[in-house]
Design an enzyme around this catalytic site. Structure first.
Site, PDB file in Angstrom:
ATOM      1  N   SER A 176       0.047  -9.068  -5.663  1.00 16.14           N
ATOM      2  CA  SER A 176      -0.743 -10.250  -5.956  1.00 16.14           C
ATOM      3  C   SER A 176      -1.922  -9.760  -6.791  1.00 16.14           C
ATOM      4  O   SER A 176      -2.673  -8.901  -6.345  1.00 16.14           O
ATOM      5  CB  SER A 176      -1.213 -10.856  -4.632  1.00 16.14           C
ATOM      6  OG  SER A 176      -1.783 -12.114  -4.842  1.00 16.14           O
ATOM      7  N   ARG A 179       6.856  -8.418   6.979  1.00 16.80           N
ATOM      8  CA  ARG A 179       5.583  -8.894   7.507  1.00 16.80           C
ATOM      9  C   ARG A 179       5.217  -8.096   8.756  1.00 16.80           C
ATOM     10  O   ARG A 179       5.698  -8.384   9.845  1.00 16.80           O
ATOM     11  CB  ARG A 179       5.675 -10.396   7.812  1.00 16.80           C
ATOM     12  CG  ARG A 179       4.343 -11.072   8.135  1.00 16.80           C
ATOM     13  CD  ARG A 179       4.506 -12.580   8.247  1.00 16.80           C
ATOM     14  NE  ARG A 179       5.029 -13.152   7.022  1.00 16.80           N
ATOM     15  CZ  ARG A 179       4.277 -13.496   5.969  1.00 16.80           C
ATOM     16  NH1 ARG A 179       2.976 -13.363   6.031  1.00 16.80           N
ATOM     17  NH2 ARG A 179       4.838 -13.984   4.884  1.00 16.80           N
ATOM     18  N   ARG A 229       7.250  -3.224   1.356  1.00 16.30           N
ATOM     19  CA  ARG A 229       8.138  -4.181   0.689  1.00 16.30           C
ATOM     20  C   ARG A 229       8.909  -3.524  -0.456  1.00 16.30           C
ATOM     21  O   ARG A 229      10.006  -3.965  -0.801  1.00 16.30           O
ATOM     22  CB  ARG A 229       7.336  -5.389   0.189  1.00 16.30           C
ATOM     23  CG  ARG A 229       6.836  -6.232   1.364  1.00 16.30           C
ATOM     24  CD  ARG A 229       6.207  -7.542   0.947  1.00 16.30           C
ATOM     25  NE  ARG A 229       5.755  -8.275   2.134  1.00 16.30           N
ATOM     26  CZ  ARG A 229       5.179  -9.469   2.109  1.00 16.30           C
ATOM     27  NH1 ARG A 229       4.985 -10.094   0.949  1.00 16.30           N
ATOM     28  NH2 ARG A 229       4.814 -10.053   3.222  1.00 16.30           N
ATOM     29  N   GLU A 232       7.277 -11.685  -2.279  1.00 17.95           N
ATOM     30  CA  GLU A 232       6.018 -11.263  -2.904  1.00 17.95           C
ATOM     31  C   GLU A 232       5.785  -9.782  -2.646  1.00 17.95           C
ATOM     32  O   GLU A 232       5.839  -9.316  -1.510  1.00 17.95           O
ATOM     33  CB  GLU A 232       4.859 -12.074  -2.315  1.00 17.95           C
ATOM     34  CG  GLU A 232       3.503 -11.660  -2.875  1.00 17.95           C
ATOM     35  CD  GLU A 232       2.346 -12.303  -2.092  1.00 17.95           C
ATOM     36  OE1 GLU A 232       2.535 -13.380  -1.507  1.00 17.95           O
ATOM     37  OE2 GLU A 232       1.262 -11.691  -2.081  1.00 17.95           O
ATOM     38  N   ARG A 289      -3.210  -6.401   9.494  1.00 20.00           N
ATOM     39  CA  ARG A 289      -3.387  -7.847   9.493  1.00 20.00           C
ATOM     40  C   ARG A 289      -2.843  -8.457  10.775  1.00 20.00           C
ATOM     41  O   ARG A 289      -1.752  -8.106  11.215  1.00 20.00           O
ATOM     42  CB  ARG A 289      -2.666  -8.472   8.290  1.00 20.00           C
ATOM     43  CG  ARG A 289      -3.216  -7.931   6.990  1.00 20.00           C
ATOM     44  CD  ARG A 289      -2.634  -8.613   5.774  1.00 20.00           C
ATOM     45  NE  ARG A 289      -3.188  -7.995   4.579  1.00 20.00           N
ATOM     46  CZ  ARG A 289      -2.868  -8.334   3.338  1.00 20.00           C
ATOM     47  NH1 ARG A 289      -1.984  -9.300   3.136  1.00 20.00           N
ATOM     48  NH2 ARG A 289      -3.422  -7.736   2.316  1.00 20.00           N
TER      49      ARG A 289
END
Length: 429
Positions: free
Chosen positions: A353, A278, A392, A350, A263
């Site tokens: 999802s 991130r 994560r 997070e 990303r």
RNA sequence: GGAGGAGUGGCCGAGAGGUCGAAGGCGCUCGCCUGCUAAGCGAGUGUACGGGCUAAAACCCGUACCGCGGGUUCGAAUCCCGCCUCCUCCGCCA
């Protein structure tokens, strides 16, 4: 993509539902394009009909040897054809325009989604476990990882740049163990089918799952190719059945896939600059479902439970958040985020999802199934969720299982995947 | 990288400028037959879009679709050009 017929029949409702996302969408413009399209289409079709009839006449005249008459008619039809051509060009312009507008229209939030304007409107719906009791000031994972010699941000910066990391020794092993642990759980216990897809996809696939055309800047594109690095396994896996008609008897289909994800994080400058939360590249085990419409919301709840179980087995405290309309992803009708507790940062992060896209992706990717009773093909509903983001999870383990001496305990379920290792200890320099 | 071959309905497979949405088969649906099942017999069975009818369907009409996109022609599954995918052989390569 939304159903154009729905927009046509209930434009006010569609507009109102979409506006809960916090902006206005050009519903009227779409309606007017649709109107234009139908008018043009009728003209074009009647001209085509005429041409067809006359062409057939020419054929039979020629058979009868009436060449002169045939040639005369042919001249006439030729003019007709030219007229048709202009109208057809007009029509395709309107159609492209309409299609483009539709591709930029987000999904309609499900009625159970809380209304809100941004993430402050999200609702915590579940909590599991407790934050660990740590009898000292807990460190953030980047400090723990660097002290243990298992995370190296500096060297990653050298070989690539910021937002990359190098894992060494037990860090690399932990990452690999987590991938295997999660895949095994989802395959053996939850009944998902394992798939290892390409990590590079074409444009059509990205349109199917709705990363394109709107979110191009979030993707890495290969220079000189119309190919992109996948931002999530959702893309290749959901597109597995693009343009297919599945059999209802074969549904639901559950897939799980490990892939790296890439990303650009455009627009996230300055957010989570430290640590592995991130990154431009991270690993993830993904869950994807293809189901009949009637069951998709039950399937969403179960998908969520499958993802939650990973954290439960790892003994990590988390909460589940129902995203509100203003925070909902473009393609999603309903999303739950799972947020894991990160004691070193004193916040929830997070880690998964889980979304139901209903027929939004199915319509774009032409994913259908034939009902058991043999009726017309219908769009399937697609769902997906992280099960979980690996990086994560490493972060959460480091922060939650850190010891005062700088070592980190390995959750018991992972030990068989790490050669029985119980603890990561600092190397004496 | 070089040389060939192929892409047609849910599936298999014919068709090689006109009446072809497309033979035939399989599958599926309905019916018949039959202690049950299987077999057999008969009929039906593509998708999308638009229009008509309708409360909505069913239904009817039209148009498009034979890998994708262009072109030739009065008319294209069929001829021409470009692209994509798959297969075979040679070369190279993890």
């Amino acid at each position: 993509m939304l159903d154009l017929k729905l927009i046509r029949e209930k434009p006010e409702w569609v507009k109102a539902r979409l506006s809960t996302r916090g902006q206005d969408f050009p519903v009227e413009e779409i309606l007017s394009l649709d109107q234009q399209r139908r008018e043009l289409l009728q003209k074009v079709e009647s001209l085509r009909h005429l041409r067809k009839e006359k062409s057939e006449q020419i054929g039979s005249l020629k058979k009868q040897g009436k060449d002169e008459e045939a040639n005369f008619l042919a001249q006439e039809v030729k003019k007709l054809g030219e007229e048709l051509k202009t109208l057809e060009a007009e029509l395709s312009q309107v159609e492209n325009n309409l299609q483009e507008k539709l591709l930029y229209l987000p999904n309609i939030p499900h009625e159970t989604v809380p209304v809100g304007k941004d993430d402050s409107g999200n609702v915590v719906v579940k909590r599991w476990g407790e934050p660990p009791e740590i009898g000292f000031e807990p460190k953030p994972h980047w400090e723990i990882g660097e002290n243990l010699g298992i995370l190296d941000f500096e060297r990653a910066g050298k070989i690539t740049g910021s937002r990359f990391v190098v894992y060494f020794n037990e860090g690399a092993l932990l990452e690999r163990a987590l991938i295997n642990f999660m895949l095994d759980l989802h395959v053996k216990k939850h009944g998902y089918k394992e798939v290892l897809p390409p990590f590079i996809v074409n444009e059509t696939s990205l349109i199917g799952t709705a990363q394109l055309p709107k979110f191009k800047e979030d993707l890495f594109k290969l220079e000189g190719w119309n190919y992109y690095l996948i931002p999530t396994a959702e893309v290749p896996v959901t597109n597995l059945h693009r343009d297919e008609i599945l059999r209802e008897e074969d549904l639901p289909l559950y897939y799980t896939a490990y892939t790296p994800c890439f990303r650009s994080e455009a627009g996230s400058h300055g957010r989570d600059t430290r640590g592995i939360v991130r990154q431009h590249q991270f690993n993830k085990v993904e869950l994807v479902k293809f189901v009949v419409p009637e069951t998709s919301y039950d399937e969403l709840e179960n998908l969520l439970l499958d993802a939650e179980e990973v954290l439960q087995l790892l003994g990590l405290h988390y909460r589940v958040v129902a995203l509100c309309t203003g925070d909902l992803g473009f393609a999603s009708a309903k999303t739950y985020d799972i947020e894991v507790w990160a004691p070193g940062q004193k916040r929830y992060v997070e880690i998964s999802s889980c979304s139901n896209f209903e027929d939004f992706q199915a319509r774009r990717a032409n994913l259908r199934y034939r009902p058991k009773d043999g009726g017309k093909p219908r769009f399937v509903h697609t769902l997906n969720g992280s099960g979980l983001a690996i990086g994560r999870t490493v972060m959460a383990i480091l922060e939650n299982y850190q010891q005062e001496d700088g070592s980190v305990l390995i959750p018991e379920v992972l030990r068989p995947y790490m050669g029985g290792l119980e603890k990561i200890t600092p190397k004496k320099a």
